[in-house]
Design an enzyme around this catalytic site. Structure first.
Site, short mmCIF file in Angstrom:
data_model
loop_
_atom_site.label_atom_id
_atom_site.label_comp_id
_atom_site.label_asym_id
_atom_site.label_seq_id
_atom_site.Cartn_x
_atom_site.Cartn_y
_atom_site.Cartn_z
N LYS A 231 0.83 -1.21 0.00
CA LYS A 231 0.00 0.00 0.00
C LYS A 231 0.86 1.25 0.00
CE LYS A 231 -3.18 2.97 0.27
NZ LYS A 231 -4.21 3.24 -0.71
N CYS A 289 -3.09 10.99 0.80
CA CYS A 289 -2.38 9.72 0.58
C CYS A 289 -0.96 9.93 0.09
CB CYS A 289 -3.19 8.89 -0.40
SG CYS A 289 -4.92 8.84 0.01
N1 SAJ Z 1 -1.56 14.47 -9.68
C1 SAJ Z 1 -0.67 15.10 -10.58
N2 SAJ Z 1 -0.41 14.46 -11.76
C2 SAJ Z 1 -0.99 13.26 -12.09
C3 SAJ Z 1 -1.88 12.62 -11.14
C4 SAJ Z 1 -2.14 13.26 -9.95
O1 SAJ Z 1 -0.15 16.19 -10.33
O2 SAJ Z 1 -0.74 12.77 -13.20
C5 SAJ Z 1 -1.85 15.14 -8.39
C6 SAJ Z 1 -3.35 15.42 -8.23
O3 SAJ Z 1 -3.66 16.70 -8.77
C7 SAJ Z 1 -3.52 15.40 -6.72
C8 SAJ Z 1 -2.49 14.37 -6.28
O4 SAJ Z 1 -1.56 14.22 -7.35
O5 SAJ Z 1 -3.22 16.65 -6.15
C9 SAJ Z 1 -3.08 12.99 -5.92
O6 SAJ Z 1 -3.88 12.59 -6.97
P1 SAJ Z 1 -4.38 11.05 -7.11
O7 SAJ Z 1 -5.03 10.94 -8.42
O8 SAJ Z 1 -3.28 10.13 -6.82
O9 SAJ Z 1 -5.53 10.97 -5.99
P2 SAJ Z 1 -5.57 10.27 -4.52
O10 SAJ Z 1 -4.41 10.71 -3.73
O11 SAJ Z 1 -6.93 10.52 -4.00
O12 SAJ Z 1 -5.53 8.71 -4.85
C10 SAJ Z 1 -4.40 7.91 -4.61
C11 SAJ Z 1 -4.56 6.71 -5.55
N3 SAJ Z 1 -3.36 5.92 -5.49
C12 SAJ Z 1 -2.89 5.32 -6.59
O13 SAJ Z 1 -3.41 5.43 -7.67
C13 SAJ Z 1 -1.64 4.49 -6.40
C14 SAJ Z 1 -5.77 5.89 -5.12
O14 SAJ Z 1 -5.84 4.71 -5.89
C15 SAJ Z 1 -5.64 5.50 -3.64
O15 SAJ Z 1 -6.77 4.79 -3.21
C16 SAJ Z 1 -5.53 6.77 -2.82
O16 SAJ Z 1 -4.37 7.48 -3.23
C17 SAJ Z 1 -5.40 6.36 -1.34
O17 SAJ Z 1 -6.43 6.45 -0.63
O18 SAJ Z 1 -4.34 5.92 -0.96
#
Ligand code: SAJ
Length: 475
Positions: A231, A289
């Site tokens: 995780k 996360c």
């Molecule tokens: N972000 C970027 N560029 C990208 C993708 C995201 O700058 O290409 C930024 C987003 O704007 C945001 C942050 O990163 O500010 C996080 O975005 P995210 O899409 O990772 O959203 P989370 O944090 O809600 O979701 C993550 C996911 N983890 C993975 O995909 C490995 C989700 O599957 C998990 O369930 C979640 O963390 C968690 O609860 O751990």
């Protein structure tokens, strides 16, 4: 047959489940357990505290206290409450009636610098379970935790409070949540479920708990510590991938080229065994996360290490990635200062409009939003700041408006921090009128606008990774 195996056989299949923590993870999980024909009754445990006690009555009337759109959740809650399969209670003594108890409690970091997580809420939850733990029960940690926590802190507290022995008198496992706001139910049913017990019997009992709620997902069994590392590293790897493309974007700005051309090029290499998961650069990484799981993994190495780490005299790649992503709001600030300077304006007497306070596009979730450190830098520099967000209505000490005209009135700079759908149709002339400026500044942190349309209208444009445009002639 070992003692725990015979205790579980005596107790029979899991019928009553307790879920501690009525939040983004606990509520959809409890509703899905309750909706399964395998299980008879689910109790959601929620402290009747001044801040979150209101959830108890709301949930018992079949309503979701979660903000934002969660497809299917409200209907499912209505259904399982009407069928008396789900009930929310502040009475933790009823934990002793359960066959299985899951804990879905937030595990933020007090201060990443010294890698100290704030486990106080989780510890309190585990202590509650320990006080009412009965032989043959299963305890599962769903929160994202530092590797070594299940076999360490959690086991110790449960044994201390109950006088029972993990792996002999009760089963103990970690089954990390993998949900994203906006598709909680779908993620629980369709994502594969990592399940890690402190021993094989505990793992199998936890598999029996999660298998019935999976539709497309499958269970992936492993040890508790491997599940914790799975995780924390899956989020660490995502953060690393984002840091890699953010660094590339900064390079492209310095080299006068367009990162999105490069991104399309890199992503085009496909075929046999080739996966090029290049993500999107932007104004920063927020949420509950990615901003902390790297530190859980780093701390896990310290507490779960069983042998010396053989690693070059280099800083951790993962922590460096965190620092690069944490730098992006500061880079947005530098771009804003540079842009204003191009029209001889100083940040100190400027009015800046931030578009998008949520950490994720089209969401109302603003936990650890990267827009906040950016706003702090502006205010420290003496700028006047207004914030617009169509979804985030309230945020401590920050006034957020849903009225675009009011926010853009008389501004010197418009700065996009979240890629909300409506920002893709920002219209240069309309913005110019509202700002009342001949050369308003626009800083695009999520690649939502077409640079030339704004540059041709007289804007000073800056975009993450847009080295091909950031030095444009002001028209
Ligand atoms: N972000 C970027 N560029 C990208 C993708 C995201 O700058 O290409 C930024 C987003 O704007 C945001 C942050 O990163 O500010 C996080 O975005 P995210 O899409 O990772 O959203 P989370 O944090 O809600 O979701 C993550 C996911 N983890 C993975 O995909 C490995 C989700 O599957 C998990 O369930 C979640 O963390 C968690 O609860 O751990």
């Amino acid at each position: 047959m070992d003692k725990l195996q015979s205790l579980l056989e005596e107790r029979g299949p899991i019928k009553k489940i307790g879920v501690i923590g009525m939040g983004y993870v606990g509520i959809p999980a409890a509703a899905l357990f309750a909706d399964s024909a395998e299980f008879d009754k689910v109790l959601g445990f929620q402290r009747n505290s001044p801040t979150s006690g209101y959830k108890i009555d709301l949930l018992n009337s079949g309503e979701s206290p979660l903000k934002g759109e969660e497809p299917g959740l409200e209907d499912l809650l209505q259904k399982v409450v009407e069928k008396d399969k789900f009930e929310c209670t502040p009475d933790f003594s009823r934990l002793g009636e359960m066959d299985a108890v899951t804990l879905a409690i937030q595990t933020p970091f007090k201060d990443p610098k010294d890698l100290l997580p704030d486990f106080s809420a989780l510890e309190a939850g585990i202590r509650h379970v320990g006080q009412y733990l009965q032989p043959g029960m299963l305890v599962v940690l769903e929160s994202t935790i530092t590797p070594g926590t299940t076999t360490g802190m959690a086991r110790e507290i449960l044994e201390e409070e109950s006088g029972l022995k993990a792996g002999e008198d009760f089963a103990l496992a970690h089954a990390p949540e993998r949900v994203m706001v906006g598709r909680l139910l779908q993620n629980i049913q369709e994502h594969d479920r990592i399940v890690g017990g402190i021993d094989d019997v505990s793992t199998q009992r936890a598999v029996d708990l999660y298998e019935p709620v999976l539709t497309k997902g499958r269970v992936i069994p492993m040890s508790a510590t491997a599940a914790e590392v799975t995780k924390t590293s899956e989020n660490t790897f995502r953060d690393l991938q984002i840091a890699a493309v953010n660094q590339l974007a900064l390079y492209c700005e310095a080299m006068g080229i367009n990162v999105y051309d490069v991104r399309e090029g890199v992503a085009s290499l496909k075929g046999e065994g080739i996966t090029r998961a290049i993500l999107y650069p932007g104004a920063g990484v927020g949420g509950h996360c990615l901003t902390k799981d790297t530190y859980h993994l780093e701390r896990g190495l310290q507490i779960a290490k069983q042998a010396d780490l053989d690693f070059p005299q280099e800083p951790s790649l993962y922590v460096t990635a965190r620092h690069i992503n944490d730098f992006m709001p500061e880079h947005m600030y530098n771009l804003t200062v540079e842009a204003l300077a191009r029209i001889n304006k100083n940040i100190a007497n400027s009015k800046v409009a931030i578009l998008g306070w949520a950490f994720l596009n089209d969401s109302d979730d603003a936990r650890n939003t990267p827009a906040e450190p950016y706003r702090d830098l502006l205010i420290d520099a003496g700028a006047e700041v207004k914030v617009h967000d169509p979804h985030v209505l309230l945020y401590p000490d920050v006034e957020i408006s849903q009225d675009m005209e009011e926010v853009l009135d008389g501004v010197d700079a418009v700065v996009v921090f979240a890629g909300h759908r409506q920002y893709y149709s920002l219209e240069p002339r309309q913005l110019q009128e509202l700002s009342g400026q001949t050369h308003p500044v626009i800083v695009d942190g999520r690649n939502v606008v077409e640079p030339d349309a704004f540059i041709d209208a007289g804007f000073v444009y800056k975009g993450i990774g847009r080295g091909d445009k950031n030095g444009h002639e002001v028209k």
